[in-house]
Design a protein around this motif. Structure first.
Motif, PDB file in Angstrom:
ATOM      1  N   ILE A  53     -56.115   9.053  -6.009  1.00 37.08           N
ATOM      2  CA  ILE A  53     -55.432   9.598  -7.179  1.00 37.08           C
ATOM      3  C   ILE A  53     -56.387  10.434  -8.034  1.00 37.08           C
ATOM      4  O   ILE A  53     -57.516  10.008  -8.316  1.00 37.08           O
ATOM      5  CB  ILE A  53     -54.792   8.454  -7.985  1.00 37.08           C
ATOM      6  CG1 ILE A  53     -53.730   7.771  -7.095  1.00 37.08           C
ATOM      7  CG2 ILE A  53     -54.171   8.951  -9.277  1.00 37.08           C
ATOM      8  CD1 ILE A  53     -53.118   6.530  -7.696  1.00 37.08           C
TER       9      ILE A  53
ATOM     10  N   TYR B 143     -54.915  11.437 -13.631  1.00 35.82           N
ATOM     11  CA  TYR B 143     -53.902  10.371 -13.616  1.00 35.82           C
ATOM     12  C   TYR B 143     -54.552   8.991 -13.534  1.00 35.82           C
ATOM     13  O   TYR B 143     -53.886   8.007 -13.195  1.00 35.82           O
ATOM     14  CB  TYR B 143     -52.939  10.578 -12.446  1.00 35.82           C
ATOM     15  CG  TYR B 143     -52.240  11.924 -12.480  1.00 35.82           C
ATOM     16  CD1 TYR B 143     -51.234  12.194 -13.404  1.00 35.82           C
ATOM     17  CD2 TYR B 143     -52.620  12.940 -11.609  1.00 35.82           C
ATOM     18  CE1 TYR B 143     -50.620  13.438 -13.456  1.00 35.82           C
ATOM     19  CE2 TYR B 143     -52.004  14.183 -11.643  1.00 35.82           C
ATOM     20  CZ  TYR B 143     -51.008  14.425 -12.574  1.00 35.82           C
ATOM     21  OH  TYR B 143     -50.394  15.664 -12.610  1.00 35.82           O
TER      22      TYR B 143
ATOM     23  N   SER C  88     -49.337   6.342  -1.396  1.00 31.36           N
ATOM     24  CA  SER C  88     -49.440   7.107  -2.641  1.00 31.36           C
ATOM     25  C   SER C  88     -49.664   8.599  -2.442  1.00 31.36           C
ATOM     26  O   SER C  88     -49.388   9.391  -3.348  1.00 31.36           O
ATOM     27  CB  SER C  88     -50.581   6.550  -3.508  1.00 31.36           C
ATOM     28  OG  SER C  88     -51.823   6.607  -2.814  1.00 31.36           O
TER      29      SER C  88
ATOM     30  N   ILE D  66     -46.792  11.162  -3.313  1.00 35.85           N
ATOM     31  CA  ILE D  66     -46.579  11.467  -4.732  1.00 35.85           C
ATOM     32  C   ILE D  66     -47.679  12.384  -5.247  1.00 35.85           C
ATOM     33  O   ILE D  66     -47.427  13.316  -6.006  1.00 35.85           O
ATOM     34  CB  ILE D  66     -46.499  10.169  -5.558  1.00 35.85           C
ATOM     35  CG1 ILE D  66     -45.339   9.299  -5.060  1.00 35.85           C
ATOM     36  CG2 ILE D  66     -46.323  10.486  -7.048  1.00 35.85           C
ATOM     37  CD1 ILE D  66     -45.243   7.943  -5.728  1.00 35.85           C
ATOM     38  N   VAL D  67     -48.913  12.137  -4.808  1.00 32.60           N
ATOM     39  CA  VAL D  67     -50.037  12.994  -5.216  1.00 32.60           C
ATOM     40  C   VAL D  67     -49.819  14.429  -4.745  1.00 32.60           C
ATOM     41  O   VAL D  67     -50.019  15.390  -5.495  1.00 32.60           O
ATOM     42  CB  VAL D  67     -51.366  12.453  -4.660  1.00 32.60           C
ATOM     43  CG1 VAL D  67     -52.499  13.447  -4.921  1.00 32.60           C
ATOM     44  CG2 VAL D  67     -51.706  11.114  -5.293  1.00 32.60           C
TER      45      VAL D  67
ATOM     46  N   GLY E  10     -45.310  15.323  -5.330  1.00 29.68           N
ATOM     47  CA  GLY E  10     -44.566  14.898  -6.507  1.00 29.68           C
ATOM     48  C   GLY E  10     -44.495  15.942  -7.604  1.00 29.68           C
ATOM     49  O   GLY E  10     -45.378  16.788  -7.740  1.00 29.68           O
TER      50      GLY E  10
ATOM     51  N   GLU F 278     -44.510  16.947 -11.672  1.00 26.53           N
ATOM     52  CA  GLU F 278     -45.394  16.478 -12.730  1.00 26.53           C
ATOM     53  C   GLU F 278     -44.819  15.218 -13.378  1.00 26.53           C
ATOM     54  O   GLU F 278     -45.569  14.272 -13.689  1.00 26.53           O
ATOM     55  CB  GLU F 278     -45.595  17.569 -13.779  1.00 26.53           C
ATOM     56  CG  GLU F 278     -46.579  17.205 -14.882  1.00 26.53           C
ATOM     57  CD  GLU F 278     -47.968  16.848 -14.365  1.00 26.53           C
ATOM     58  OE1 GLU F 278     -48.638  16.019 -15.011  1.00 26.53           O
ATOM     59  OE2 GLU F 278     -48.377  17.396 -13.314  1.00 26.53           O
TER      60      GLU F 278
ATOM     61  N   LYS G  98     -45.508  12.305 -11.076  1.00 32.07           N
ATOM     62  CA  LYS G  98     -46.923  11.935 -11.119  1.00 32.07           C
ATOM     63  C   LYS G  98     -47.252  11.164 -12.393  1.00 32.07           C
ATOM     64  O   LYS G  98     -47.956  10.146 -12.357  1.00 32.07           O
ATOM     65  CB  LYS G  98     -47.795  13.182 -11.013  1.00 32.07           C
ATOM     66  CG  LYS G  98     -47.723  13.871  -9.658  1.00 32.07           C
ATOM     67  CD  LYS G  98     -48.556  15.149  -9.652  1.00 32.07           C
ATOM     68  CE  LYS G  98     -48.480  15.860  -8.318  1.00 32.07           C
ATOM     69  NZ  LYS G  98     -49.266  17.116  -8.290  1.00 32.07           N
TER      70      LYS G  98
ATOM     71  N   LEU H  40     -48.352   7.580 -10.945  1.00 28.41           N
ATOM     72  CA  LEU H  40     -49.754   7.589 -10.522  1.00 28.41           C
ATOM     73  C   LEU H  40     -50.704   6.801 -11.422  1.00 28.41           C
ATOM     74  O   LEU H  40     -51.581   6.089 -10.905  1.00 28.41           O
ATOM     75  CB  LEU H  40     -50.251   9.025 -10.342  1.00 28.41           C
ATOM     76  CG  LEU H  40     -49.596   9.805  -9.194  1.00 28.41           C
ATOM     77  CD1 LEU H  40     -50.236  11.183  -9.058  1.00 28.41           C
ATOM     78  CD2 LEU H  40     -49.698   9.040  -7.877  1.00 28.41           C
TER      79      LEU H  40
END
Length: 389
Positions: free
Chosen positions: A55, A59, A95, A98-99, A102, A104, A107, A111
């Motif tokens: 991540i 975040y 994950s 989403i990184v 995804g 904003e 996230k 995240l």
């Protein structure tokens, strides 16, 4: 290509090595017996940032890139593979979607809490009729107003019993085949999301996989991950991105097996001398070391390519294939070097041997990796001959 890590990352690596060797690894037998990772180990893992490996810093994660992740994964791979899999699934396929894909808003919502380990991630693609053939999904998502209604089932879903956030693949347009698959973010507690029985596996004790059922499961449209119809492409990206990380975890396990084998070969006496003086044992050790260095070189090359934004479809498949094949070869040699001791549960060698076997199956079988490599070679050949024509 420069794989040298900076001082900050090297300090982090040393801290993780100390944590793995002195805090996690001594509990390997307990994890194996109880099929459970002690809560204090998971709590400490979150506190030192292991859940935030993938991540970005903005975040709350470590933001260390794929080379940096592989450095950490190599250290994590040195211990019980059940523990390694829980962390690896969350920071990898659980994950990365989403990184990478995804919005904003998505996230910001997920995240930061995934980075601290407050939320654990899982990836739900495989179905009873869709394993290696990932386009044969039966799980369907039908749009109704501002929601999608999902019905279907998944199985062998790593982390499902403990997951809070699932990346789910479902068919939104059956007429379009692979182009009709869409990916969704589905939260634990969503009505119609049901976690089924936990599978009894050959290895990876402490890491639990289970069935997941969707019965009129309502997911808001804002939880579509990426673009509708791009779910299959998303799945390939997510799996491809994680393959260097999986190879690095395998690398760590291989290194640990070599260290254990070297130690035992110096201590075990047969025919009046340590078995390390036997040429065949020396050859086994030499072959193990050669495999490890080959895997290390290619793993970090692919990781560097990922960080450079290069296309790694072929190379990611190669490193997934190489990593799993080498891990299984080294585990087999480690058992042979240890003899009877390598076959009993009092020593960790037999556990590594069992755990290694799944690496040739999950996140894409060895056979599928060969298909991907061959397909990419044929595309490259066709492209080069088209240009030269």
């Amino acid at each position: 290509m420069d794989f040298k890590v900076d001082a900050e990352l090297e300090d982090m690596r040393k801290n993780i090595r100390h944590f793995i060797d002195h805090t996690v690894d001594p509990l390997g037998d307990q994890i194996e017996r109880e099929d459970h990772i002690p809560e204090h180990i998971m709590k400490l893992s979150k506190e030192i940032g292991l859940f935030g490996l993938s991540i970005p810093e903005e975040y709350g994660g470590l933001g260390i890139g794929m080379v940096g992740k592989c450095v950490m994964y190599e250290e994590i791979g040195r211990t019980h593979n059940g523990y390694t899999t829980v962390i690896g699934c969350h920071t990898g396929i659980g994950s990365v979607g989403i990184v990478e894909m995804g919005t904003e808003a998505q996230k910001q919502k997920y995240l930061p809490r995934m980075a601290t380990g407050e939320l654990t991630g899982a990836f739900a693609l495989t179905e009873p009729s869709a394993g290696s053939n990932a386009t044969a999904l039966k799980t369907v998502a039908v749009k109704k107003g501002d929601k999608y209604i999902i019905n279907g089932s998944k199985h062998y879903i790593t982390n499902a019993p403990i997951a809070d956030v699932f990346t789910v693949m479902a068919i939104t347009d059956q007429a379009k085949g692979a182009k009709g698959i869409t990916s969704f973010i589905v939260e634990k507690g969503t009505k119609g999301l049901i976690i089924g029985k936990t599978e009894e596996k050959m290895g990876l004790r402490g890491s639990h996989s289970s069935e997941v059922f969707f019965e009129d499961c309502e997911v808001p449209v804002e939880n579509v991950l990426g673009v509708e119809g791009q779910g299959y492409v998303n799945a390939l990206k997510i799996l491809g991105n994680g393959r260097a990380g999986l190879a690095a975890r395998n690398l760590g396990s291989c290194q640990k097996l070599l260290e254990l084998s070297l130690k035992y070969a110096h201590e075990r006496v047969q025919f009046g001398k340590p078995i390390v003086e036997q040429q065949i044992i020396q050859h086994y050790l030499a072959e193990m070391a050669l495999d490890i260095e080959s895997l290390r070189s290619m793993t970090y090359r692919v990781a560097w390519m990922v960080d450079e934004g290069m296309n790694v479809i072929k190379e990611a498949a190669m490193i997934k294939l190489l990593g799993s094949e080498i891990y299984n070869r080294i585990a087999d040699k480690a058992v042979q070097i240890h003899g009877g001791l390598g076959y009993i549960k009092e020593y960790p060698i037999e556990r590594y041997y069992r755990d290694a076997r799944i690496t040739k199956i999950y996140e894409g079988t060895s056979e599928i990796q060969k298909n991907i490599i061959a397909s990419q070679l044929m595309k490259q050949y066709a492209a080069s001959h088209s240009v030269n024509a």
